[in-house]
Design a protein around this motif. Structure first.
Motif, short mmCIF file in Angstrom:
data_model
loop_
_atom_site.label_atom_id
_atom_site.label_comp_id
_atom_site.label_asym_id
_atom_site.label_seq_id
_atom_site.Cartn_x
_atom_site.Cartn_y
_atom_site.Cartn_z
N TRP A 34 -0.22 -3.11 7.67
CA TRP A 34 0.55 -1.95 7.95
C TRP A 34 -0.05 -0.41 8.26
O TRP A 34 -1.16 -0.84 8.46
CB TRP A 34 0.78 -1.27 6.16
N VAL A 35 0.65 0.11 9.09
CA VAL A 35 0.14 1.10 10.16
C VAL A 35 -0.19 2.60 8.80
O VAL A 35 1.03 2.75 8.70
CB VAL A 35 0.75 1.74 11.59
N ALA A 36 -0.81 2.55 8.76
CA ALA A 36 -1.04 3.84 7.41
C ALA A 36 -0.99 4.82 8.11
O ALA A 36 -0.65 5.65 8.09
CB ALA A 36 -3.07 3.75 6.44
N SER A 37 -1.69 5.43 9.35
CA SER A 37 -2.30 6.43 10.31
C SER A 37 -2.10 6.10 11.72
O SER A 37 -2.98 5.23 12.64
CB SER A 37 -3.02 7.19 10.02
N VAL A 38 -1.99 6.70 12.25
CA VAL A 38 -1.94 7.26 14.00
C VAL A 38 -2.74 8.37 14.55
O VAL A 38 -2.20 9.60 14.63
CB VAL A 38 -1.07 7.12 14.78
N ASN A 39 -4.40 8.09 14.94
CA ASN A 39 -4.81 9.27 15.20
C ASN A 39 -5.16 10.41 13.99
O ASN A 39 -4.54 11.31 14.90
CB ASN A 39 -4.19 10.05 16.32
N PRO A 85 0.99 -1.19 -0.55
CA PRO A 85 0.08 0.21 -0.35
C PRO A 85 1.07 1.26 -0.06
O PRO A 85 1.81 1.14 0.94
CB PRO A 85 -0.77 0.17 1.62
N THR A 86 0.02 2.21 -0.43
CA THR A 86 0.84 3.79 -0.25
C THR A 86 0.32 4.47 -0.02
O THR A 86 -0.99 4.32 0.24
CB THR A 86 0.78 3.84 -1.68
N ALA A 87 1.00 5.65 0.75
CA ALA A 87 0.90 6.40 1.26
C ALA A 87 0.17 7.74 0.69
O ALA A 87 -0.60 7.63 -0.41
CB ALA A 87 1.30 8.03 2.10
N ASP A 88 -1.15 8.41 1.17
CA ASP A 88 -1.08 9.40 -0.18
C ASP A 88 -1.20 10.67 -0.79
O ASP A 88 -1.45 11.08 -1.24
CB ASP A 88 -2.67 10.43 1.58
N ASP A 89 0.78 10.84 -0.56
CA ASP A 89 1.85 11.23 -1.30
C ASP A 89 2.23 9.94 -1.76
O ASP A 89 2.93 10.79 -2.79
CB ASP A 89 2.67 12.23 0.12
N GLY A 90 1.42 9.02 -1.90
CA GLY A 90 2.18 8.51 -3.36
C GLY A 90 3.39 6.88 -2.37
O GLY A 90 4.14 5.94 -3.00
N PRO A 104 5.19 4.44 -0.98
CA PRO A 104 5.36 2.98 0.07
C PRO A 104 5.09 2.97 1.30
O PRO A 104 6.34 3.56 2.64
CB PRO A 104 6.06 2.19 -0.55
N LEU A 105 3.84 2.23 2.16
CA LEU A 105 3.84 2.73 3.46
C LEU A 105 5.05 1.47 3.95
O LEU A 105 6.45 0.65 3.42
CB LEU A 105 2.93 1.87 3.72
N ASP A 106 5.44 2.31 5.10
CA ASP A 106 6.79 1.01 5.41
C ASP A 106 7.23 1.07 6.77
O ASP A 106 7.85 1.07 7.76
CB ASP A 106 7.71 1.86 5.60
N PRO A 120 -0.94 10.24 9.57
CA PRO A 120 -0.15 9.44 8.55
C PRO A 120 1.20 9.56 8.90
O PRO A 120 1.92 9.87 9.35
CB PRO A 120 -0.03 10.52 6.82
N THR A 121 1.77 8.21 8.96
CA THR A 121 2.57 7.21 9.31
C THR A 121 3.54 6.51 8.18
O THR A 121 3.51 4.79 8.77
CB THR A 121 2.58 5.89 10.75
N PRO A 122 4.38 7.17 7.34
CA PRO A 122 4.49 6.18 6.09
C PRO A 122 5.80 5.55 7.07
O PRO A 122 6.44 4.53 5.60
CB PRO A 122 4.97 7.38 4.76
N ASP A 123 6.49 5.42 7.51
CA ASP A 123 7.97 5.45 8.40
C ASP A 123 8.26 5.23 9.41
O ASP A 123 7.03 5.71 10.29
CB ASP A 123 9.07 6.08 7.25
N LEU A 124 9.12 4.10 9.89
CA LEU A 124 8.86 4.41 11.42
C LEU A 124 9.10 5.37 11.77
O LEU A 124 8.75 5.76 13.58
CB LEU A 124 10.62 3.10 11.82
N ASP A 125 10.62 6.18 11.98
CA ASP A 125 10.62 7.10 12.73
C ASP A 125 9.22 8.55 12.33
O ASP A 125 9.27 9.41 13.01
CB ASP A 125 11.55 8.47 11.09
#
Length: 618
Positions: free
Chosen positions: A547-552, A516-521, A523-525, A555-560
């Motif tokens: 995959w975790v796409a968002s928290v509250n 899957p991809t985030a809204d900005d294109g 890839p979710l990581d 968007p959460t595209p990466d671990l950082d």
């Protein structure tokens, strides 16, 4: 000790360093062998006694003129034209005193085939003694909180081969082992040497992303003097001899995907024998002169809900590339930064006899036949890795005709074309590599050159796009397949949050064909690889393989980004998460945090090049 080490020794015809079939004379010129001399290992490059630089395995250029042609009959059986039988003698190490008598019985010439078998058995026993000093036992333990990448158990044990040992030079030792023994980088490794009763700790230096091998290092300079000089005669690993025959030197490993994605060998040709030694045997496949041809490796093969071991011979060509790369890193002081260029597609093989029915023109069949008269096969695209350049230009069912301007009929040929393109790009410092595309009648080819990348994914430069010619629906098409750069360090960061384990998306997951991809294109990581009993993750259904796409809503595209979004959350607070499953199903759930018993922390590899791991509370 458990898990016997093995040395499998071949004469007659065998695969050369590129996986192609050659005669025994050619193999002698192509593969180095181990021998002990004073206080270091040397590699013999030929029968004249000329020595190559110190290393346990080396490969020279293959001799083209001396090869004896083999022919493939209609059933696919391989036979030498001169009528010689291709045989393999196996010298295997026993692991317990109770099995010693059986080992001695199997070592005897009488047990190896009756009349005429004694000579081969004696030679095999001699090679077993010669190569014994290069064997070792590798024991791996993985902490529960470090079970990354879908690993299915905590303890592994297998056999390794020492391919570099320099206690008085760079002080480095390298052990070759399969990835069914060392599956991930986050593990503790103990190495027991066959040459001397001594144990040393090891660290993962190299994990190939698609081939079934890893390189583990040990401190050769810290070994006792007797161990450093590799004294023979260890009572812990006893060699014995057996005779076997190579039945197929170029078969595909064919490891399917597991329900829980974990490493599997992809696009890998292996060597099969006529005797099933069982999964307890491992080591190296050599000639009767002791020259290494392949790693006798264990493969984890999923069968239903179970994982079963399969043992095959892995040719040395990619192993040699990895060894040279690790030694180069050490010399340059850039340890742990290695990567390989990959074409992100999985291929199947198809007999050339069936290629015509798929619409392959006769001139292309002739060209593929000339590329390798022994294999007589073509490659077809089985699948592609999600969100990669290959997935945008290759389609399932494509018949591969050329890669990098050369006709290709083997996995290794495509791998070499990708590696050559990567080396050319590095040498040109970002310039455009001059590559020849296509190669057969241009009047039959359509060019796919205007393929637009997905949103958020940068377009590849021509220096990193492999020119290929494929047959698609009866039409010969030229495509430019973007290569990916895959790390050979393995997963180096594990985030524990609310009792679940988060990590970057490992390759076996996207090999399933979806990411899957985030809204900005992008890839979710942020991928959930494990959860723990009694944790908030279990209580509220925050399970693995999502995959975790968002928290509250953030968007959460990466671990950082995930760490930044969740850092300020208080103990006892409710958190809303959006998940996306492997089958693309979205789900929203709420988790109540328990930071007292389930705090947020990371297990990560240090960035100083030592390959050490540290626990950091966030």
């Amino acid at each position: 000790l458990k898990g016997p080490a093995a040395v499998l020794c071949a004469h007659g015809e065998a695969p050369n360093e590129n996986g192609a079939s050659t005669s025994a004379d050619q193999v002698v010129s192509s593969c180095g062998f181990l021998r002990q001399k004073r206080d270091h290992w040397e590699v013999g490059s030929d029968h004249s006694g000329n020595d190559a630089p110190a290393a346990a395995v080396a490969a020279a250029a293959a001799m083209e003129s001396a090869a004896k042609r083999r022919k493939v009959n209609e059933n696919g059986d391989v036979a030498a034209q001169n009528g010689d039988e291709t045989t393999v003698a196996a010298a295997v190490a026993e692991t317990s005193e109770a099995e010693t008598s059986d080992a001695n019985a199997a070592s005897s010439p009488e047990s190896n085939g009756g009349d005429g078998g004694g000579s081969d058995g004696t030679k095999a026993e001699a090679v077993a003694v010669k190569v014994e000093a290069s064997l070792c036992l590798v024991q791996v333990d993985i902490a529960t909180v470090a079970l990354a990448d879908g690993v299915y158990t905590r303890s592994f044990e297998g056999n390794g081969a020492i391919i570099h040992h320099d206690p008085h030079g760079d002080g480095l030792g390298l052990v070759l082992v399969d990835r069914n023994t060392v599956p991930v980088a986050s593990c503790d490794i103990l190495i027991s040497f066959a040459a001397y009763p001594h144990e040393a700790t090891g660290r993962v230096e190299y994990l190939h992303p698609t081939h079934n091998f890893a390189l583990v290092s040990y401190d050769a300079a810290a070994l006792p003097a007797a161990a450093a000089t590799a004294i023979r005669g260890s009572a812990q690993l006893r060699p014995m001899a057996r005779i076997s025959a190579i039945t197929d030197a170029t078969s595909s490993a064919g490891i399917p995907s597991a329900d829980i994605p974990r490493f599997r060998a992809v696009n890998e040709e292996v060597i099969q024998l006529d005797i099933d030694f069982g999964y307890n045997f491992g080591g190296v496949l050599t000639t009767l002169e002791g020259k290494m041809l392949a790693l006798w490796a264990s493969y984890a093969k999923p069968v239903g809900a179970e994982v079963r071991d399969m043992v095959r011979g892995l040719p040395v060509a990619p192993i040699l590339d990895a060894r040279d790369e690790v030694l180069r890193w050490r010399a340059e002081g850039t340890q742990g930064v290695g990567s390989v260029k990959l074409l992100d597609a999985e291929f199947d093989t198809m007999m050339l006899a069936k290629a015509g029915a798929y619409g392959v023109p006769p001139e292309w069949i002739d060209r593929l036949m000339a590329a390798d008269p022994v294999r007589r096969q073509a490659l077809t695209v089985a699948s592609t890795v999600a969100a990669t350049g290959a997935s945008r230009v290759l389609e399932g069912g494509d018949v591969v005709l050329t890669a990098g301007g050369q006709a290709v009929v083997s996995f290794r040929a495509i791998e070499e074309a990708a590696a050559a393109l990567g080396h050319t790009a590095e040498a040109s410092s970002g310039g455009h590599a001059a590559m020849v595309s296509g190669g057969a009648p241009e009047e039959n080819a359509a060019v796919v050159g205007a393929i637009k990348p997905q949103a958020g994914v940068a377009a590849a430069s021509s220096a990193l796009a492999l020119p290929m010619t494929v047959l698609r629906k009866g039409v010969v098409v030229d495509v430019m397949a973007e290569l990916s750069t895959e790390s050979c360090a393995g997963t180096g960061r594990l985030l524990h949050w609310a009792g679940c384990q988060l990590q970057t998306t490992h390759r076996p997951v996207v090999e399933l064909g979806f990411r899957p991809t985030a809204d900005d294109g992008r890839p979710l990581d942020v991928f959930i690889s494990r959860w723990y009993h009694g944790s908030p993750a279990q209580r509220y259904g925050l399970y693995a393989l999502n995959w975790v796409a968002s928290v509250n809503g953030e968007p959460t595209p990466d671990l950082d980004t995930f760490v930044a979004v969740t850092r300020g959350l208080e103990d006892g607070s409710f958190v809303r998460l959006k998940l996306i499953s492997l089958t693309a199903r979205p789900k929203v759930l709420t988790v109540k945090l328990d930071l007292h018993y389930w705090p947020t922390w990371e297990l990560r590899r240090t960035t100083d090049g030592t390959n050490e791991w540290e626990r950091v509370l966030l």
